[in-house]
Design a protein around this motif. Structure first.
Motif, PDB file in Angstrom:
ATOM      1  N   UNK A   1    -107.224 -34.438  15.012  1.00 36.73           N
ATOM      2  CA  UNK A   1    -106.495 -35.805  14.918  1.00 36.73           C
ATOM      3  C   UNK A   1    -106.642 -36.337  16.373  1.00 36.73           C
ATOM      4  N   UNK A   2    -106.611 -37.425  16.107  1.00 39.71           N
ATOM      5  CA  UNK A   2    -106.455 -38.499  16.594  1.00 39.71           C
ATOM      6  C   UNK A   2    -105.619 -39.305  16.848  1.00 39.71           C
ATOM      7  N   UNK A   3    -105.645 -40.149  18.268  1.00 38.63           N
ATOM      8  CA  UNK A   3    -103.788 -40.241  18.687  1.00 38.63           C
ATOM      9  C   UNK A   3    -105.047 -41.677  19.470  1.00 38.63           C
ATOM     10  N   UNK A   4    -103.370 -42.722  19.403  1.00 42.10           N
ATOM     11  CA  UNK A   4    -104.385 -44.136  19.697  1.00 42.10           C
ATOM     12  C   UNK A   4    -102.600 -44.660  20.529  1.00 42.10           C
ATOM     13  N   UNK A   5    -102.867 -45.969  21.514  1.00 42.20           N
ATOM     14  CA  UNK A   5    -102.284 -46.708  22.074  1.00 42.20           C
ATOM     15  C   UNK A   5    -102.853 -48.167  21.458  1.00 42.20           C
ATOM     16  N   UNK A   6    -102.995 -48.706  20.962  1.00 44.86           N
ATOM     17  CA  UNK A   6    -103.513 -50.227  21.230  1.00 44.86           C
ATOM     18  C   UNK A   6    -103.512 -51.194  22.821  1.00 44.86           C
ATOM     19  N   UNK A   7    -102.796 -50.591  23.418  1.00 47.22           N
ATOM     20  CA  UNK A   7    -101.671 -51.020  25.307  1.00 47.22           C
ATOM     21  C   UNK A   7    -102.983 -50.451  25.697  1.00 47.22           C
ATOM     22  N   UNK A   8    -104.002 -49.395  25.036  1.00 47.30           N
ATOM     23  CA  UNK A   8    -104.914 -48.942  26.302  1.00 47.30           C
ATOM     24  C   UNK A   8    -106.305 -48.990  25.398  1.00 47.30           C
ATOM     25  N   UNK A 135    -104.531 -43.438   8.347  1.00 52.02           N
ATOM     26  CA  UNK A 135    -104.226 -43.834   9.927  1.00 52.02           C
ATOM     27  C   UNK A 135    -102.966 -44.171   9.415  1.00 52.02           C
ATOM     28  N   UNK A 136    -102.102 -44.102  10.651  1.00 54.24           N
ATOM     29  CA  UNK A 136    -101.109 -45.222  10.545  1.00 54.24           C
ATOM     30  C   UNK A 136    -100.519 -44.739  12.352  1.00 54.24           C
ATOM     31  N   UNK A 157    -105.423 -41.161  13.787  1.00 54.60           N
ATOM     32  CA  UNK A 157    -106.092 -40.824  12.478  1.00 54.60           C
ATOM     33  C   UNK A 157    -106.220 -39.472  12.623  1.00 54.60           C
ATOM     34  N   UNK A 158    -106.506 -39.141  11.112  1.00 57.19           N
ATOM     35  CA  UNK A 158    -107.150 -37.940  10.792  1.00 57.19           C
ATOM     36  C   UNK A 158    -108.336 -37.900   9.313  1.00 57.19           C
TER      37      UNK A 158
END
Length: 191
Positions: A1-8, A135-136, A157-158
């Motif tokens: 599992x990978x997490x993201x924040x589009x602002x970063x 992806x969410x 995403x996973x």
């Protein structure tokens, strides 16, 4: 599992200068020869989408003005907010912004011979299928995925596994792209 924040996330400018992309993930990871890829694009001016032969694209307008998409030999379509639209990555597609308004969209590309994406907007708690990637992206509200809380402009995403996404408020919207492998393909076989 990978997490993201589009602002970063790092931003890549398009060669034609019409926009920019933030790549969320691809499978296999860190490769140009991907089977699927998810990204967020900001479109600043009218122009052509990059061609990706052998790929299918699903584009979902997240914010900004409507975008008119046109492929001279295949379709003429107005992209409206939160309404996914699929087309072949081989086509030459011109994008025209409505009244010149900048827009932001979610893109998922899949290799036509190995997998397919299904994109939808969720507004309630749900559980994904175990053998599929996904992806969410949080549009609104507060959501929980495992022990992680996700808010607007964040996501995950996973590549396989069963996951439950819980809406922690009375209302919220989340873009969910599920990756379905075609017969003869699986994440283990294509890495």
């Amino acid at each position: 599992m990978e997490y993201f924040d589009i602002r970063k996330m790092p931003v890549n400018l398009w060669r034609n200068g019409a926009g920019e992309t933030r790549e969320i993930c691809c499978f296999p990871p860190a490769t140009r020869d991907f089977h699927w890829r998810a990204s967020i694009a900001s479109i600043a001016t009218n122009g052509e989408f990059a061609r990706f032969p052998g790929m299918e694209r699903v584009v979902t307008l997240l914010e900004g003005g409507e975008i008119h998409l046109e492929s001279t030999d295949s379709f003429s379509h107005t992209l409206k907010q939160l309404q996914p639209f699929a087309f072949s990555g081989e086509q030459i597609v011109k994008a025209q912004l409505n009244e010149g308004q900048m827009s932001m969209d979610f893109n998922i590309m899949t290799r036509c011979n190995s997998c397919k994406a299904k994109v939808r907007i969720a507004d309630r708690t749900f559980t994904t299928f175990g053998s599929r990637g996904g992806v969410v992206f949080v549009i609104s509200g507060i959501w929980q995925l495992g022990d992680k809380v996700l808010t607007t402009d964040q996501g995950a995403c996973w590549y396989d596994g069963k996951h439950t996404l819980r809406l922690l408020q009375s209302t919220g919207k989340l873009l969910f792209s599920e990756i379905n492998w075609l017969p003869g393909y699986s994440p283990d076989q294509v890495q």
